[in-house]
Scaffold this motif. Sequence first.
Motif, short mmCIF file in Angstrom:
data_model
loop_
_atom_site.label_atom_id
_atom_site.label_comp_id
_atom_site.label_asym_id
_atom_site.label_seq_id
_atom_site.Cartn_x
_atom_site.Cartn_y
_atom_site.Cartn_z
N GLU A 1 -3.71 -2.46 5.14
CA GLU A 1 -4.26 -3.43 6.19
C GLU A 1 -4.91 -2.70 7.23
OE1 GLU A 1 -1.31 -5.73 8.36
OE2 GLU A 1 -1.55 -7.12 6.49
N ASN B 1 0.93 0.51 16.34
CA ASN B 1 1.20 1.63 17.19
C ASN B 1 0.85 2.86 16.54
OD1 ASN B 1 3.62 1.90 15.50
ND2 ASN B 1 4.08 3.26 16.75
N GLY C 1 7.15 -5.45 4.58
CA GLY C 1 6.18 -5.73 5.41
C GLY C 1 5.39 -6.99 5.25
N ASN C 2 4.19 -7.21 5.62
CA ASN C 2 3.45 -8.38 5.24
C ASN C 2 3.36 -8.62 3.93
OD1 ASN C 2 2.33 -9.67 7.49
ND2 ASN C 2 0.29 -9.21 7.23
N SER C 3 3.58 -7.67 2.95
CA SER C 3 3.44 -7.80 1.48
C SER C 3 4.45 -8.62 0.95
CB SER C 3 3.41 -6.58 1.07
OG SER C 3 2.47 -5.71 1.25
N VAL D 1 7.77 5.57 13.28
CA VAL D 1 6.70 6.57 13.38
C VAL D 1 5.98 6.50 14.72
CG1 VAL D 1 4.70 7.77 12.79
CG2 VAL D 1 6.62 7.31 11.06
N ALA E 1 0.82 -1.30 -0.21
CA ALA E 1 -0.19 0.06 -0.11
C ALA E 1 0.75 1.21 0.06
CB ALA E 1 -0.96 -0.04 1.17
N GLU F 1 10.17 3.71 7.54
CA GLU F 1 9.94 2.51 7.34
C GLU F 1 10.51 1.89 8.78
OE1 GLU F 1 7.99 -0.39 6.13
OE2 GLU F 1 9.34 -1.56 8.09
N ARG F 2 9.86 1.34 9.63
CA ARG F 2 10.60 0.94 10.93
C ARG F 2 11.40 -0.40 10.73
NH1 ARG F 2 6.43 -1.37 15.43
NH2 ARG F 2 8.11 -1.91 16.28
N CYS G 1 -0.68 -12.85 -4.65
CA CYS G 1 -2.05 -13.19 -5.43
C CYS G 1 -3.17 -12.00 -5.23
CB CYS G 1 -2.97 -14.19 -4.91
SG CYS G 1 -1.95 -15.94 -5.08
N TYR H 1 6.43 -6.62 12.43
CA TYR H 1 6.59 -4.99 12.81
C TYR H 1 5.16 -4.35 12.65
CZ TYR H 1 11.54 -5.67 11.96
OH TYR H 1 12.74 -6.09 11.51
N ASN H 2 4.06 -5.32 12.44
CA ASN H 2 2.96 -4.53 12.37
C ASN H 2 2.13 -4.73 13.60
OD1 ASN H 2 3.71 -4.53 9.69
ND2 ASN H 2 1.78 -5.10 8.69
N THR I 1 3.60 -12.53 1.14
CA THR I 1 2.60 -12.94 0.48
C THR I 1 2.79 -14.02 -0.92
OG1 THR I 1 2.37 -11.46 -1.05
CG2 THR I 1 1.18 -10.60 0.95
N THR J 1 -2.88 -13.86 9.99
CA THR J 1 -2.48 -13.17 8.82
C THR J 1 -2.50 -11.71 8.93
OG1 THR J 1 -3.48 -15.07 7.78
CG2 THR J 1 -2.76 -13.26 6.36
N LEU K 1 -4.05 -7.35 -0.85
CA LEU K 1 -3.22 -6.75 -2.01
C LEU K 1 -3.94 -5.66 -2.84
CD1 LEU K 1 -0.65 -9.40 -2.67
CD2 LEU K 1 -0.18 -7.68 -1.20
C1 LIG Z 1 2.07 -15.19 4.66
C2 LIG Z 1 0.96 -14.32 4.00
C3 LIG Z 1 0.51 -14.56 2.73
C4 LIG Z 1 -0.30 -13.68 2.08
N1 LIG Z 1 -0.81 -13.80 0.89
C5 LIG Z 1 -1.38 -12.73 0.35
C6 LIG Z 1 -2.03 -12.76 -1.09
O1 LIG Z 1 -1.43 -13.67 -1.75
N2 LIG Z 1 -2.72 -11.76 -1.46
C7 LIG Z 1 -3.41 -10.92 -0.69
O2 LIG Z 1 -4.08 -10.11 -1.30
N3 LIG Z 1 -2.80 -10.64 0.66
C8 LIG Z 1 -1.95 -11.71 1.18
N4 LIG Z 1 -1.59 -11.59 2.44
C9 LIG Z 1 -2.39 -10.48 2.98
C10 LIG Z 1 -1.56 -9.14 2.73
O3 LIG Z 1 -0.18 -9.40 3.00
C11 LIG Z 1 -1.91 -7.88 3.21
O4 LIG Z 1 -3.10 -7.70 3.18
C12 LIG Z 1 -0.80 -6.54 2.81
O5 LIG Z 1 0.10 -7.22 2.45
C13 LIG Z 1 -1.03 -5.63 3.44
O6 LIG Z 1 -0.27 -4.40 2.98
P1 LIG Z 1 0.08 -3.31 3.49
O7 LIG Z 1 0.92 -2.54 2.74
O8 LIG Z 1 -1.06 -2.54 4.17
O9 LIG Z 1 0.98 -3.75 4.90
P2 LIG Z 1 2.44 -4.34 4.99
O10 LIG Z 1 2.93 -4.81 3.75
O11 LIG Z 1 2.45 -5.02 6.21
O12 LIG Z 1 3.33 -3.02 5.38
C14 LIG Z 1 3.29 -2.24 6.35
C15 LIG Z 1 4.78 -1.78 6.63
O13 LIG Z 1 4.61 -0.85 7.84
C16 LIG Z 1 5.43 -0.85 8.60
N5 LIG Z 1 5.52 -0.10 9.92
C17 LIG Z 1 4.85 -0.52 10.87
N6 LIG Z 1 4.72 0.09 11.78
C18 LIG Z 1 5.38 1.37 11.55
C19 LIG Z 1 5.86 2.48 12.10
N7 LIG Z 1 5.35 2.83 13.32
N8 LIG Z 1 6.52 3.36 11.43
C20 LIG Z 1 7.27 3.00 10.26
N9 LIG Z 1 6.82 1.65 9.74
C21 LIG Z 1 5.85 0.94 10.22
C22 LIG Z 1 5.96 -2.37 8.77
O14 LIG Z 1 7.26 -2.74 9.04
C23 LIG Z 1 5.62 -2.80 7.25
O15 LIG Z 1 6.65 -2.66 6.44
C24 LIG Z 1 -0.84 -12.63 3.15
C25 LIG Z 1 -0.23 -12.16 4.30
C26 LIG Z 1 0.63 -13.04 4.85
C27 LIG Z 1 1.21 -12.86 6.10
#
Ligand SMILES: Cc1cc2nc3c(=O)[nH]c(=O)nc-3n(C[C@H](O)[C@H](O)[C@H](O)COP(=O)(O)OP(=O)(O)OC[C@H]3O[C@@H](n4cnc5c(N)ncnc54)[C@H](O)[C@@H]3O)c2cc1C
Length: 483
Positions: A450, A236, A40-42, A175, A12, A31-32, A48, A232-233, A45, A420, A466
């Motif tokens: 997320e 906070n 991150g969680n991404s 942050v 995201a 990024e922490r 997909c 890291y998620n 994945t 997840t 995603l």
């Molecule tokens: C094993 C696994 C498989 C998955 N497979 C799929 C899939 O195939 N398809 C799908 O749609 N979804 C899948 N998901 C769900 C998907 O991971 C999430 O929906 C999506 O990646 C979330 O993206 P995001 O950018 O919101 O968060 P993230 O990718 O988690 O990014 C958030 C980032 O913020 C950072 N952060 C947190 N707190 C702070 C702070 N205080 N200061 C600075 N940085 C910070 C974290 O370190 C992280 O890097 C899967 C999840 C897992 C765990």
Amino acid sequence: MRHVVIVGAGNAALCAAIAAAEAGARVTILERAPETARGGNSAFTGGCFRTVYDGVEDIARLVPDLTEEERDGSDFGRYDAEKFYLDLCELSGYRADPLLIDILVQQSLPTLSWMRDQGVRFLPAYGRQSFKVDGRNIFWGGLTVETAGGGVGLVDALFRRAEALGVTIRYDHKVEQLIGNRHRIEGVVVNGEPLHADAVVLASGGYHANSEWRVRTLGQGWDLAKVRGSRYNTGNVIQAAFAIGARSHGNWSGCHSVFFDAGAEDFGNIAMLNQQKNYFTLGIVVNRNGERFFDEGSDFRNYIYSKMGAAILRQPGGTGWQLFDAQSIPILPDEYRVPRAARFESDTLEGLAAKLEGIDRDAMLRTIADFNAAVDDGMPFNPAVKDGRGTRGLVINKSNWARALREPPFVAYEVTCGITLTYGGLAIDEQARVQSEEGEAIAGLYAAGELVGGLYYDRYPGGAGLTSGAVFGRIAGEQAAIG
Ligand SMILES: Cc1cc2nc3c(=O)[nH]c(=O)nc-3n(C[C@H](O)[C@H](O)[C@H](O)COP(=O)(O)OP(=O)(O)OC[C@H]3O[C@@H](n4cnc5c(N)ncnc54)[C@H](O)[C@@H]3O)c2cc1C
């Protein structure tokens, strides 16, 4: 030039950063995590993405290297906007925010096309989302494309593009607070220092890695869940948004959790991906009492897998076993062939039961015998459709894909709960602006991914996470750049 600060560096955040930079802003990502654990969680994945598409031509536009052979050998079906919208409604018990899910659905294909133009490579998700029937790959679950190289391939492509656009990325930058109030945000406090911004995009994920919050919101026992992805998620940033008056939204007592290898580490390990066990639809699942506890064939995996972590956590000891025989083993996907899985095998059911520690073995053998006797052999087995091949007369019947476990070898996978992502978060509007408790948009504050609440309640259609991160990340980045 406007300065846009983006919190987090997952899917995201990176989509937001690219969109903001393309719209002419100066962009800083905070990024922490250290660079070695970026994404991150991404990054964890399978990459997909759920998207609307109208047959093979739309797939070919997303997958420019689709070969003639792949076209001829595949039935991609179609997944229209109405079906995607309905899936989100039905799986959420009609609670999902209608405005947000409409944007998610309508913008899914345009956003994936935009990502393709940014350098993200999509492929048909053959391994997880199709079954070979009469020599053709039949896609079955509205989830047809994945990124080359999975989640790591996805984030690497997005990082490359963001860096090429001149986005500044600061790792090890946590942050801690937002600067401003419920009317306007003017920056963040990061590693104890203030940083000014014209707009801030929150894309820091949910709070699945915070065991204390999990117990408070999801309930007793959730501290025992294993974390599938990023450590890291921890929520906070959500807390920081509440502190300036942002509104909480969505299903705080719900989360996405799956069957997960019982021997897995407590937090996700990027070197040990694929520890989920989501194809229970092809076998049966028993708890420590040796009993089945749900209908393994009620629907396709994509529509029920996200509740299985919660289901197993409620069982005695929070663990259980998925059981298969030689008929199903060849069609189980890669996640059943990862090294160091809690996997047991025997040529007899008695031998298999003897290998499972802590199970009531006699009860397990009785359960299998009863199940085998109840299978209706009249219907042909077809994993690519809901084949109606069920059991009859059991207290808990299996509705589809029921086959007696009678062909050796027999295998068992010991599973527990892997969380997840969490569903509760912040409220946003159609421009991804964070809403205050008073129902106003907080100027200069946007959110995506997320940590946005209101999209999923109860269940979740695979691949929506995603796509929603990309759709709202892109909108948030554009809006933050325009102001
Ligand atoms: C094993 C696994 C498989 C998955 N497979 C799929 C899939 O195939 N398809 C799908 O749609 N979804 C899948 N998901 C769900 C998907 O991971 C999430 O929906 C999506 O990646 C979330 O993206 P995001 O950018 O919101 O968060 P993230 O990718 O988690 O990014 C958030 C980032 O913020 C950072 N952060 C947190 N707190 C702070 C702070 N205080 N200061 C600075 N940085 C910070 C974290 O370190 C992280 O890097 C899967 C999840 C897992 C765990």
